[in-house]
Design a protein around this motif. Structure first.
Motif, mmCIF file in Angstrom:
data_model
loop_
_atom_site.group_PDB
_atom_site.id
_atom_site.type_symbol
_atom_site.label_atom_id
_atom_site.label_comp_id
_atom_site.label_asym_id
_atom_site.label_seq_id
_atom_site.Cartn_x
_atom_site.Cartn_y
_atom_site.Cartn_z
ATOM 1 N N SER A 68 9.057 22.611 -2.655
ATOM 2 C CA SER A 68 10.233 21.779 -2.411
ATOM 3 C C SER A 68 10.846 21.458 -3.779
ATOM 4 C CB SER A 68 9.845 20.492 -1.697
ATOM 5 O OG SER A 68 8.760 19.893 -2.349
ATOM 6 N N ASP A 69 12.126 21.116 -3.788
ATOM 7 C CA ASP A 69 12.755 20.728 -5.049
ATOM 8 C C ASP A 69 12.457 19.259 -5.277
ATOM 9 O OD1 ASP A 69 13.784 23.209 -5.647
ATOM 10 O OD2 ASP A 69 15.595 22.875 -4.463
ATOM 11 N N GLN A 70 11.761 18.982 -6.365
ATOM 12 C CA GLN A 70 11.220 17.628 -6.527
ATOM 13 C C GLN A 70 12.305 16.581 -6.776
ATOM 14 O OE1 GLN A 70 7.874 17.775 -9.225
ATOM 15 N NE2 GLN A 70 6.799 19.273 -7.967
ATOM 16 N N ASP A 71 13.418 16.999 -7.378
ATOM 17 C CA ASP A 71 14.508 16.027 -7.544
ATOM 18 C C ASP A 71 15.069 15.622 -6.177
ATOM 19 O OD1 ASP A 71 15.395 18.626 -7.197
ATOM 20 O OD2 ASP A 71 17.176 18.392 -8.463
ATOM 21 N N ALA A 72 15.167 16.592 -5.290
ATOM 22 C CA ALA A 72 15.683 16.301 -3.947
ATOM 23 C C ALA A 72 14.721 15.406 -3.180
ATOM 24 C CB ALA A 72 15.916 17.606 -3.186
ATOM 25 N N VAL A 73 13.425 15.702 -3.338
ATOM 26 C CA VAL A 73 12.434 14.900 -2.617
ATOM 27 C C VAL A 73 12.483 13.455 -3.099
ATOM 28 C CG1 VAL A 73 9.971 14.557 -2.202
ATOM 29 C CG2 VAL A 73 10.920 16.865 -2.188
ATOM 30 N N GLU A 74 12.592 13.284 -4.414
ATOM 31 C CA GLU A 74 12.647 11.917 -4.937
ATOM 32 C C GLU A 74 13.868 11.155 -4.426
ATOM 33 O OE1 GLU A 74 11.107 10.379 -8.710
ATOM 34 O OE2 GLU A 74 11.241 12.478 -9.375
ATOM 35 N N ALA A 75 14.997 11.824 -4.448
ATOM 36 C CA ALA A 75 16.211 11.174 -3.947
ATOM 37 C C ALA A 75 16.047 10.827 -2.470
ATOM 38 C CB ALA A 75 17.409 12.106 -4.142
ATOM 39 N N PHE A 76 15.448 11.755 -1.737
ATOM 40 C CA PHE A 76 15.249 11.581 -0.297
ATOM 41 C C PHE A 76 14.369 10.376 0.017
ATOM 42 C CE2 PHE A 76 11.998 12.637 2.972
ATOM 43 C CZ PHE A 76 12.770 12.469 4.102
ATOM 44 N N VAL A 77 13.210 10.284 -0.648
ATOM 45 C CA VAL A 77 12.304 9.191 -0.292
ATOM 46 C C VAL A 77 12.895 7.825 -0.658
ATOM 47 C CG1 VAL A 77 10.240 10.622 -0.442
ATOM 48 C CG2 VAL A 77 10.936 9.289 -2.426
ATOM 49 N N LYS A 78 13.720 7.807 -1.719
ATOM 50 C CA LYS A 78 14.322 6.527 -2.105
ATOM 51 C C LYS A 78 15.359 6.060 -1.103
ATOM 52 C CE LYS A 78 13.454 6.619 -7.018
ATOM 53 N NZ LYS A 78 13.801 7.481 -8.146
ATOM 54 N N GLU A 79 16.056 7.007 -0.489
ATOM 55 C CA GLU A 79 17.104 6.630 0.454
ATOM 56 C C GLU A 79 16.535 6.378 1.864
ATOM 57 O OE1 GLU A 79 20.015 5.899 -0.413
ATOM 58 O OE2 GLU A 79 21.170 5.846 1.456
ATOM 59 N N ALA A 80 15.358 6.966 2.128
ATOM 60 C CA ALA A 80 14.803 6.933 3.487
ATOM 61 C C ALA A 80 14.730 5.533 4.113
ATOM 62 C CB ALA A 80 13.437 7.608 3.502
ATOM 63 N N ARG B 229 6.828 21.547 6.296
ATOM 64 C CA ARG B 229 7.336 20.185 6.416
ATOM 65 C C ARG B 229 6.249 19.253 6.925
ATOM 66 N NH1 ARG B 229 9.179 17.180 10.571
ATOM 67 N NH2 ARG B 229 9.296 18.868 12.092
ATOM 68 N N LEU B 230 6.224 18.032 6.418
ATOM 69 C CA LEU B 230 5.322 17.033 6.978
ATOM 70 C C LEU B 230 5.955 16.406 8.214
ATOM 71 C CD1 LEU B 230 3.730 15.066 4.017
ATOM 72 C CD2 LEU B 230 2.931 17.127 5.177
ATOM 73 N N GLY B 231 5.121 16.191 9.208
ATOM 74 C CA GLY B 231 5.593 15.546 10.416
ATOM 75 C C GLY B 231 6.243 14.213 10.092
ATOM 76 N N SER B 232 7.338 13.913 10.774
ATOM 77 C CA SER B 232 8.111 12.671 10.662
ATOM 78 C C SER B 232 9.025 12.627 9.439
ATOM 79 C CB SER B 232 7.234 11.410 10.720
ATOM 80 O OG SER B 232 6.536 11.197 9.512
ATOM 81 N N ASN B 233 9.044 13.675 8.620
ATOM 82 C CA ASN B 233 10.062 13.728 7.570
ATOM 83 C C ASN B 233 11.402 14.258 8.097
ATOM 84 O OD1 ASN B 233 9.004 12.578 5.285
ATOM 85 N ND2 ASN B 233 8.352 14.495 4.335
ATOM 86 N N SER B 234 11.367 14.992 9.216
ATOM 87 C CA SER B 234 12.607 15.666 9.622
ATOM 88 C C SER B 234 13.627 14.708 10.228
ATOM 89 C CB SER B 234 12.323 16.809 10.580
ATOM 90 O OG SER B 234 11.897 16.325 11.818
ATOM 91 N N LEU B 235 13.166 13.727 11.006
ATOM 92 C CA LEU B 235 14.143 12.781 11.566
ATOM 93 C C LEU B 235 14.808 12.003 10.438
ATOM 94 C CD1 LEU B 235 12.337 11.442 14.770
ATOM 95 C CD2 LEU B 235 14.376 12.866 14.663
ATOM 96 N N THR B 236 13.992 11.623 9.456
ATOM 97 C CA THR B 236 14.555 10.910 8.311
ATOM 98 C C THR B 236 15.512 11.821 7.530
ATOM 99 O OG1 THR B 236 12.421 9.812 8.183
ATOM 100 C CG2 THR B 236 13.959 9.413 6.392
ATOM 101 N N GLU B 237 15.119 13.091 7.432
ATOM 102 C CA GLU B 237 15.980 14.047 6.736
ATOM 103 C C GLU B 237 17.364 14.122 7.394
ATOM 104 O OE1 GLU B 237 14.479 18.053 6.778
ATOM 105 O OE2 GLU B 237 16.132 18.823 5.568
ATOM 106 N N ASN C 94 0.793 -1.240 0.000
ATOM 107 C CA ASN C 94 0.000 0.000 0.000
ATOM 108 C C ASN C 94 0.818 1.280 0.000
ATOM 109 O OD1 ASN C 94 -2.205 -1.749 0.408
ATOM 110 N ND2 ASN C 94 -1.847 -1.658 2.616
ATOM 111 N N ASP C 95 2.064 1.206 -0.394
ATOM 112 C CA ASP C 95 2.862 2.434 -0.382
ATOM 113 C C ASP C 95 3.894 2.387 -1.509
ATOM 114 O OD1 ASP C 95 3.651 4.912 0.435
ATOM 115 O OD2 ASP C 95 4.529 4.285 2.343
ATOM 116 N N SER C 96 4.398 3.557 -1.870
ATOM 117 C CA SER C 96 5.420 3.616 -2.910
ATOM 118 C C SER C 96 6.236 4.888 -2.726
ATOM 119 C CB SER C 96 4.763 3.631 -4.292
ATOM 120 O OG SER C 96 4.098 4.868 -4.475
ATOM 121 N N PHE C 97 7.392 4.915 -3.361
ATOM 122 C CA PHE C 97 8.226 6.110 -3.309
ATOM 123 C C PHE C 97 7.474 7.315 -3.857
ATOM 124 C CE2 PHE C 97 12.053 3.115 -3.667
ATOM 125 C CZ PHE C 97 12.200 3.071 -2.296
ATOM 126 N N ASP C 98 6.738 7.078 -4.961
ATOM 127 C CA ASP C 98 6.015 8.191 -5.569
ATOM 128 C C ASP C 98 4.991 8.794 -4.622
ATOM 129 O OD1 ASP C 98 7.446 8.018 -7.810
ATOM 130 O OD2 ASP C 98 5.814 7.406 -9.155
#
Lengths: 573, 248, 117, 140
Positions: free
Chosen positions: A82-94, A384-392, A64-68
């Motif tokens: 937000s810079d979408q290239d950065a966001v994409e890289a971020f979610v893939k590494e998270a 910022r969405l909650g819980s993105n910052s620790l991952t960041e 039920n989830d995906s990087f996209d």
């Protein structure tokens, strides 16, 4: 003698919180030879990461989830700057980073089958937030810190207060730090510097932030010629305790808590009907303020508030998932959430803006890297969405560490030491600026309180041109008055009066950059809401604010946000 | 704040001018919400900027603001003035060298913490690509309590054994070692036992139990230490009966 | 001063003795102490013949040996620490005395029990 | 370069080290209670020796036993001593079980036995054991 012999490392890391420790480990793992000086004004486990409660987001579970989906949630949450290239890289590494933390012993809460458990956070469309009860930041920080102890090449400089970056020939060469124990100025040289000093919530009076979050790293970089990005975006967390501003985690809503106004309505149905309590923070904070202005909030000794009701969750669930919320509410407002709703109000929580960096954590200054709240990549945009910052902290901390190590391996900033005069000059500046005795000089606490007051009035949840202008003018006066401060303490050992003065100096720079950015962004987007310029203006402001420091105040430029696959749309929940 | 006033007698020590600590009394306004740390901040902001102490989060989780309040080790951000009749004495945490005023030198603990190897040493290495180590909620529960330590040093200030014998590893360090020993993912108990089971480790503890009494996070280091004693002895018996292959 | 390397061994005896004495000693203090000293025990119950008969049973012998010996080790170990807590730091000597007493007591118990029945 | 080569500057000023009070255990109630707990060992020691003394008397024969018994019966002084011993030995039992509850908390299925119940249960055991000892002591 006020200076001591310099020490030399390959990388100098300022800050020992989540991003900093992750960067240090990444750097020493990237290169078996280099040493990292981890310089922090507090012991690393005191860093503010420790106060994060709710969780860390990442697509660890792919059902039920995906990087996209994670990327889109984040981008929509950011109100599309937000810079979408950065966001994409971020979610893939998270997910990798979250699992790495698991492998380092972080006690993530678990499902009965032994897998890591997840919960749904505000603005996220599916449960993808890992958590360790409601002390996620605490557990992550201690797991990171304790893991860092096994690396001999991470050399800690605890309780060393960094005052400036050493810049020479267009590259950063290290830092100057006051060793609190001796009171002497210690030059720490390196071939790269990483800044991970966190945000600057303390420019506001009412904040979830710890007292150490005074924007030191941002200000140091700013003074060294590095621009600050998107500083006008300051997040209010919807649920803080009145009076103290102690954070009541978003997880309390993720676990099913409700918000009620004085009339007993779940008022969010009028604001974010599809998400209700799990709407993004900017919208919820605004909703609460609107309720207050409409006279539908409770009145208490610390001003207006609404209710966060957990009573229907039951004692067992609260003890299991939200024990810290229960502890905090019981201790600080005398309310047991099992039996009574908790009074809450919006409170300053997070700086979306920060030092201008790219995806690798590199700044425009050669050899200088930054990660965590101090940096702005940007993945958080206007909200910022909650819980993105620790991952960041983990993702960009690791990348900054790795890339700084690479930079050093390729030669780094010239390793010949910068002229000694730089550190000498810094000490002279400290004596001149902070230690001079002015007759009837200003108390730093007075200036600090007036600054915080000005920021709250001018740059709160809702802003308008006049109030921001007033705040900016006030800050300029305070800047001038700061020249006449007189501190009480002129001793060397552990002089916290001196460090508080330097912190205030830093904060005045940051506050001014925030106000200037807010004044010039004549639209409403994410956490920046102007009553005199309602609604988003994508034609003009799908951009990042880039602030350069000049003697006459910030000079602003604008840079288009990177849009790749997701076109801006109306932000409705 | 209301008009109610409270007297605080605070330890002062300036190594540059004093040969021994002295005390200074301040008077501060307070109400039902005022904690000891607020009172100190009030003094520093309004009355005396030279007063020196550590603090940060003000919500009982960073562990910076531990002090002895009326002789009892406390987190000052969670200790309310309203709970005290009469004047309040604020001293630096006992059993530590005093750096200045209320700031103690805790480098001894930082050194000791490292010695118990407080990091996960997996039973069997697993790469990140293989996902997480599985751990049931029950296995998590086995060590969770001991992972709650915030390193605030209150337990050291309460421990007479540490007061007398500074070589003692002490409550928090051993509790953190125990935390990893009890973690189902970890397999390095024998290794940690070299220090935890040594003369400076658990065997110096006489189980006064005050560490657990003052712990603001209910870690119960006393229990951790006694359990490590028991485990150490059982290990010895096992290796005596089965001399080989008795790692756990 | 670091604790002795052999401490875990003494601690094992201390713990075993602590458990033994916690469970069994109160009853003995009441009957073989207080009650006997106040003359509450009937004469028939304390006659020599009956004592020997009771103590001839191997389980009784084993029980008394464990009780007395472990109690002595328990007490010796604890008192060793008490002495140090009272400020007398002579660990070697103190340990020698207390554990010596326990060993001696154990030997005497074995000897006495062997001579009964 | 190894990490150990790096040194933070010497403070140049001295931290103050307070000597630890010799009579530390008199400074706080919990410390005093701790000392009382530890002190119970003296009575454990004395009473174990008393039992041993009786055993030796028995092992020496009827005359020795009767002589020892004569000294032991109707002795107010000894009875007072035993009263003290009883108090301290019971104190030992209670504190020992309290400690036991900490060292290895008891579970019955999913139910965690609270320490107070654990102590109470074990004290019940002590009474039961005392009853058995009484049964033999009274000639049963």
């Amino acid at each position: 003698m006020s200076l001591t012999d310099p020490v030399v490392h390959d990388i100098v890391l300022v800050g020992g919180g989540g991003a900093g420790i992750r960067a240090a480990i990444a750097a020493v793992e990237a290169d078996p030879k280099l040493t990292v000086a981890m310089v922090s004004k507090v012991y690393p486990m005191r860093s503010h990461t420790v106060s994060a409660e709710g969780g860390a987001a990442g697509v660890v579970k792919t059902e039920n989830d995906s990087f996209d989906l994670h990327a889109f949630d984040t981008i929509k949450g950011s109100d599309f700057i937000s810079d979408q290239d950065a966001v994409e890289a971020f979610v893939k590494e998270a997910p990798r980073e979250l699992l790495q933390l698991e492998h380092w012993g972080c006690p993530w809460s678990r499902d009965p089958d032994g897998r890591v458990a997840t919960r749904t956070f505000g603005g996220m469309s599916t449960p993808r937030t890992l958590f360790a009860a409601d002390k996620t930041g605490f557990h992550m920080l201690h797991a990171l810190f304790q893991t860092s102890l096994k690396y001999d090449r991470i050399v800690r400089y605890d309780e060393q207060f960094v005052t400036s970056l050493i810049v020479h020939d267009g590259a950063v060469r290290g830092v100057t730090a006051i060793d609190l124990h001796s009171g002497k100025l210690l030059p720490i040289y390196g071939r790269a510097v990483i800044i991970c000093t966190g945000g600057a919530g303390k420019v506001f009076p009412f904040t979830t932030n710890a007292s150490i979050k005074t924007g030191d790293g941002m200000a140091m970089a700013y003074r060294a010629g590095v621009p600050l990005k998107d500083m006008e975006f300051v997040q209010y967390h919807p649920t803080g305790l009145p009076g103290t501003g102690i954070l009541i985690t978003e997880a309390s809503r993720a676990e099913g808590g409700y918000l009620f106004n004085k009339e007993g309505d779940r008022f969010l149905s009028n604001y974010v009907p599809t998400k209700m309590e799990l709407g993004p923070r900017d919208l919820l904070s605004r909703a609460i303020i609107e309720e207050m202005e409409a006279g539908r909030a409770f009145e208490g000794k610390h001003g207006q508030y609404v209710h966060l009701d957990l009573t229907h969750l039951g004692e067992k669930k609260i003890n299991e998932r939200l024990p810290f919320v229960r502890e905090l509410a019981t201790k600080y407002v005398g309310i047991d959430p099992v039996k009574q709703p908790i009074p809450i109000r919006p409170v300053v929580h997070y700086c979306m803006g920060g030092i201008d960096t790219d995806i690798n954590g590199a700044t425009p200054l050669r050899g200088l890297y930054a990660a965590g709240e101090v940096a702005c990549v940007s993945i958080n945009g206007a909200n910022r969405l909650g819980s993105n910052s620790l991952t960041e902290c983990l993702v960009f901390g690791a990348w900054a560490g790795k890339h700084a190590a690479q930079y050093v391996r390729q030669g780094g900033s010239d390793s010949s030491p910068a002229p000694e005069s730089i550190a000498r000059d810094e000490w002279a500046r400290i004596e001149r600026t902070y230690l001079q005795d002015h007759k009837n000089g200003e108390r730093i606490a007075t200036i600090r309180h007036e600054m915080q007051d000005a920021m709250e009035k001018g740059c709160g949840v809702y802003r308008n041109g006049e109030t921001i202008q007033a705040a900016r003018d006030k800050l300029l006066t305070l800047r001038e008055r700061y020249g006449r401060i007189s501190i009480d303490d002129r001793n060397r050992v552990f002089n916290t009066d001196l460090t508080a003065a330097i912190e205030l100096d830093f904060m005045l720079d940051i506050a001014l950059a925030m106000a200037e950015g807010a004044l010039r962004r004549t639209e409403s987007r994410g956490a920046h809401q102007r009553r005199d310029h309602k609604g988003r203006n994508d034609q003009q402001f799908l951009t990042h604010t880039i602030a350069h420091r000049t003697e006459d105040g910030p000079r602003l430029e604008y840079r288009p946000a990177t849009i790749t696959r997701w076109q801006p749309e109306e932000r409705k929940y | 704040m209301s008009d109610k006033m409270k007297k605080l007698t605070v330890t002062r020590y300036n190594p540059e001018t004093d040969s021994a600590p002295r005390t200074q009394t301040y008077e501060v306004p307070y109400d039902d919400d005022t904690v000891v740390l607020d009172a100190l901040n009030h003094i520093k902001d309004q009355q005396d900027g030279t007063l020196t102490y550590r603090w940060s989060c003000r919500m009982g989780v960073c562990g910076s603001c531990g002090m002895n309040v009326n002789g009892v080790p406390k987190l000052t951000c969670a200790t309310f003035l309203r709970d005290f009749e009469g004047d309040i004495t604020v001293e630096p945490l006992a059993n530590f060298p005093i750096m200045r005023d209320l700031v103690v030198n805790m480098s001894d603990f930082m050194e000791k913490l490292k010695r118990v190897k407080p990091w996960l040493i997996p039973k069997e290495e697993k790469s990140i690509d293989e996902g997480e180590y599985l751990q049931t909620p029950r296995q998590l529960e086995a060590y969770r309590q001991f992972s709650m330590c915030i390193n605030c040093m209150l337990c050291y200030a309460a421990c007479p054994v540490y007061g007398k014998h500074q070589d003692f590893l002490g409550p928090a360090a051993i509790a953190l070692g125990h935390r990893y020993n009890e973690d189902s993912r970890d397999g390095a108990r024998a290794e940690r036992n070299k220090i935890i089971g040594s003369g400076e480790g658990v065997w110096e503890c006489t189980f006064v139990g005050e560490c657990s009494e003052v712990c603001p996070k209910h870690v119960d280091p006393a229990a951790a230490i006694q359990r490590e004693k028991l485990a150490n002895v059982l290990d010895k018996i096992k290796s005596f009966i089965l001399p080989r292959g008795s790692s756990r | 001063m670091a604790a002795q390397k052999t401490e875990s061994f003494w601690w094992l005896l201390f713990s075993a003795g602590g458990m033994m004495s916690a469970i069994f000693l109160p009853g003995h203090v009441f009957f073989q102490g207080l009650a006997m000293q106040l003359g509450w025990l009937p004469e028939s119950a304390t006659s020599y013949g009956r004592m020997v008969e009771l103590l001839s049973h191997p389980i009784a012998k084993l029980y008394l040996l464990a009780l007395i010996s472990l109690s002595l080790f328990h007490a010796g170990h604890r008192l060793k620490h008490v002495v140090s807590d009272l400020g007398l730091e002579a660990p070697g000597l103190v340990a020698f005395i207390f554990y010596g007493v326990a060993f001696l007591g154990t030997g005497l118990t074995v000897f006495a029990l062997a001579n009964i029945g | 370069m190894s990490a150990k080569d790096y040194r933070v500057p010497e403070p140049g000023y001295k931290d103050y080290i307070k000597p630890y009070p010799e009579l530390w255990w008199t400074k706080k109630r919990p410390y005093l209670l701790f000392m009382v707990r530890e002190f119970t060992a003296l009575f454990v020691l004395l009473f174990a020796m008393r039992l041993l003394q009786g055993l030796i008397a028995i092992s020496k024969g009827e005359a020795a036993w009767n002589a020892w018994l004569a000294g032991a019966t109707n002795s107010v002084a000894l009875a007072i001593g035993s009263l003290f011993a009883l108090f301290f030995v019971l104190f030992h039992s209670i504190t020992w079980f309290q400690a036991g509850a900490v060292v290895s908390p008891m579970r019955i299925g999913k139910f965690e036995v609270p320490p107070s119940m654990f102590v109470l249960g074990n004290m019940g055991l002590v009474v039961a054991v005392a009853a058995v000892i009484g049964y033999f002591s009274l000639g049963g």
